[in-house]
Motif scaffolding. Structure first.
Motif, PDB file in Angstrom:
ATOM      1  N   TYR A  14       5.938  32.118  44.131  1.00 10.78           N
ATOM      2  CA  TYR A  14       6.098  31.457  42.834  1.00 10.78           C
ATOM      3  C   TYR A  14       4.973  31.898  41.898  1.00 10.78           C
ATOM      4  O   TYR A  14       3.942  32.401  42.366  1.00 10.78           O
ATOM      5  CB  TYR A  14       6.100  29.923  43.011  1.00 10.78           C
ATOM      6  N   GLU A  48       3.354  25.244  42.027  1.00  5.62           N
ATOM      7  CA  GLU A  48       4.541  25.151  42.880  1.00  5.62           C
ATOM      8  C   GLU A  48       5.460  24.056  42.311  1.00  5.62           C
ATOM      9  O   GLU A  48       4.984  23.066  41.761  1.00  5.62           O
ATOM     10  CB  GLU A  48       4.073  24.766  44.283  1.00  5.62           C
ATOM     11  N   ARG A  89       7.644  34.355  54.349  1.00  6.48           N
ATOM     12  CA  ARG A  89       7.049  33.696  53.183  1.00  6.48           C
ATOM     13  C   ARG A  89       7.528  34.340  51.887  1.00  6.48           C
ATOM     14  O   ARG A  89       7.809  33.636  50.898  1.00  6.48           O
ATOM     15  CB  ARG A  89       5.522  33.741  53.257  1.00  6.48           C
ATOM     16  N   PHE A 134      12.649  28.773  47.811  1.00  5.58           N
ATOM     17  CA  PHE A 134      12.467  27.434  47.240  1.00  5.58           C
ATOM     18  C   PHE A 134      12.167  27.457  45.738  1.00  5.58           C
ATOM     19  O   PHE A 134      12.680  26.608  45.000  1.00  5.58           O
ATOM     20  CB  PHE A 134      11.358  26.691  47.988  1.00  5.58           C
ATOM     21  N   ASN A 137       8.889  31.493  49.484  1.00  5.78           N
ATOM     22  CA  ASN A 137       7.989  30.694  48.638  1.00  5.78           C
ATOM     23  C   ASN A 137       7.005  31.521  47.821  1.00  5.78           C
ATOM     24  O   ASN A 137       5.810  31.258  47.828  1.00  5.78           O
ATOM     25  CB  ASN A 137       7.218  29.680  49.494  1.00  5.78           C
ATOM     26  N   GLU A 177       4.757  27.074  57.012  1.00  6.80           N
ATOM     27  CA  GLU A 177       4.518  28.307  56.251  1.00  6.80           C
ATOM     28  C   GLU A 177       3.353  29.111  56.806  1.00  6.80           C
ATOM     29  O   GLU A 177       3.328  30.339  56.709  1.00  6.80           O
ATOM     30  CB  GLU A 177       4.282  27.991  54.774  1.00  6.80           C
ATOM     31  N   TRP A 196       8.718  22.689  54.832  1.00  8.17           N
ATOM     32  CA  TRP A 196       8.281  24.082  54.796  1.00  8.17           C
ATOM     33  C   TRP A 196       6.763  24.193  54.799  1.00  8.17           C
ATOM     34  O   TRP A 196       6.187  25.112  55.408  1.00  8.17           O
ATOM     35  CB  TRP A 196       8.869  24.779  53.566  1.00  8.17           C
ATOM     36  N   GLN A 197       6.091  23.272  54.116  1.00  6.10           N
ATOM     37  CA  GLN A 197       4.624  23.309  54.053  1.00  6.10           C
ATOM     38  C   GLN A 197       3.993  23.215  55.444  1.00  6.10           C
ATOM     39  O   GLN A 197       2.851  23.629  55.642  1.00  6.10           O
ATOM     40  CB  GLN A 197       4.102  22.167  53.180  1.00  6.10           C
ATOM     41  N   TYR A 229      11.468  21.383  51.295  1.00  4.46           N
ATOM     42  CA  TYR A 229      10.258  22.015  50.739  1.00  4.46           C
ATOM     43  C   TYR A 229       9.001  21.385  51.345  1.00  4.46           C
ATOM     44  O   TYR A 229       8.030  22.077  51.648  1.00  4.46           O
ATOM     45  CB  TYR A 229      10.266  21.858  49.221  1.00  4.46           C
TER      46      TYR A 229
END
Length: 370
Positions: free
Chosen positions: A117, A252, A111, A146, A115, A98, A94-95, A91
């Motif tokens: 959320y 998140e 995306r 995620f 991710n 993204e 991933w940042q 995770y």
């Protein structure tokens, strides 16, 4: 007389030809905003940022797949902890990728699959109970990726022992976790293989500035990511800046909480600034804008200097929201609103001044109501 007229006509045609050649030559004269410069920038992005970034993320995704597989094969507190650790690591990674929602990632809506959320816990539970679901449906977007893993590894029961027991007794839980991972692996695999295939050259050679050019797609993706998914998604919506009501449950990694939500946000913010500045001596947004002599529309100062200053201020304000973002929004939401406001100042610099200097048209519409 006829010879004189013929000579005059020949002289006229020759003059027009020379003039036309001069115009064409002038139009092709390299300036600071040349195709060559753009190609160098695109090459740097492709070979030094996107492809290596995707490789690092793929490595983390492979580990996550292995750890979740081990957990579903033998649910214990030890295998649960290992799966969680792999989830956190992936995770975080991933940042750093993204924001690359252009090209293959945009084509498969990466995306959306990874991710969005808060996750739809009720929908996930319904899917698990029925055993029937389709991750390609629009309604399934918040039931995967995620955020779904956050719920599946941290939120399906009140403590670790109860979570483990849920997986021990429920084949449908084990299957759903396995299917979420398989979908993530398949979707990202499509993007990763295309960048390692022919798309890299397609991207690098698309050197224009029109809406379909690589530069335009990158800049629009970059601006959209900062505005909607970092500024609004990670801070503004949980802080209630659009509604006036704080919604900390919209952060998140809500089910894991602790220090992770803010770590994800600060990692994403640092990635945005690093992408802007690039590496010293290499082509970057900063070096490109400096070569163009870009200025801030309000102060006349160097645009890159103004942007970096504001990035620094907004990052510092964001960092004060720790260590637990959920508790901060609950107890001192004004600080979260202040963080959003500092990021909003950077939005104007990126979305208006930077795109104008680059000759790029903003093609997305921000609809968060602010």
């Amino acid at each position: 007389m006829k010879n004189t007229l013929l000579f005059a006509l020949l002289l006229f045609v020759t003059t027009i030809g020379i003039f036309s050649c001069q115009k064409e030559s002038s139009a092709d004269t390299p300036g600071p905003d040349t195709t060559l410069d753009r190609k160098a920038l695109l090459t740097q992005w492709a070979d030094s940022l996107v492809k290596p970034g995707y490789q690092r993320f793929n490595d983390k995704l492979v580990v996550l797949k292995a750890k979740t597989t081990a957990f579903t094969a033998a649910p214990t507190t030890a295998t649960l902890t290992a799966a969680r650790q792999a989830w956190q690591a992936a995770y975080q990674e991933w940042q750093k990728v993204e924001l690359y929602e252009f090209g293959p990632a945009e084509s498969v809506s990466l995306r959306n699959h990874f991710n969005i959320y808060p996750t739809d816990a009720a929908g996930i539970n319904s899917n698990i109970t029925s055993g029937a679901y389709n991750f390609e449906l629009a309604t399934a977007i918040p039931q995967q990726g995620f955020p779904a893993l956050d719920y599946l590894l941290n939120g399906v029961a009140s403590n670790d022992a109860a979570i483990v027991q849920q997986y021990v007794t429920s084949a449908n839980h084990r299957r759903y976790l396995t299917d979420v991972m398989a979908k993530m692996e398949q979707t990202f695999g499509t993007v990763y293989s295309q960048w390692n295939g022919s798309y890299r050259d397609t991207f690098v050679n698309n050197t224009g500035t029109d809406a379909s050019s690589s530069l335009s797609r990158v800049i629009n993706a970059y601006s959209l990511y900062y505005e909607r998914f970092l500024r609004a998604g990670k801070v503004g919506i949980p802080a209630g800046t659009m509604t006036g009501v704080a919604r900390p449950e919209k952060i998140e990694a809500y089910y894991f909480k602790g220090t992770l939500p803010l770590q994800l946000a600060t990692t994403a913010h640092a990635t945005v600034q690093q992408f802007f500045n690039g590496r010293t001596g290499r082509p970057s947004l900063k070096s490109y804008l400096d070569a163009l002599g870009a200025k801030d529309s309000r102060t006349g100062q160097s645009l890159t200097s103004i942007i970096n200053t504001q990035f620094g201020v907004s990052y510092q304000q964001l960092s004060t929201l720790g260590p637990d973002l959920y508790s901060t929004i609950t107890a001192r939401n004004a600080d979260a609103v202040a963080s959003y406001n500092e990021m909003q100042k950077a939005v104007r610099l990126i979305k208006v001044d930077m795109t104008s200097a680059l000759g790029i048209t903003v093609t997305y519409v921000d609809n968060d109501g602010d």
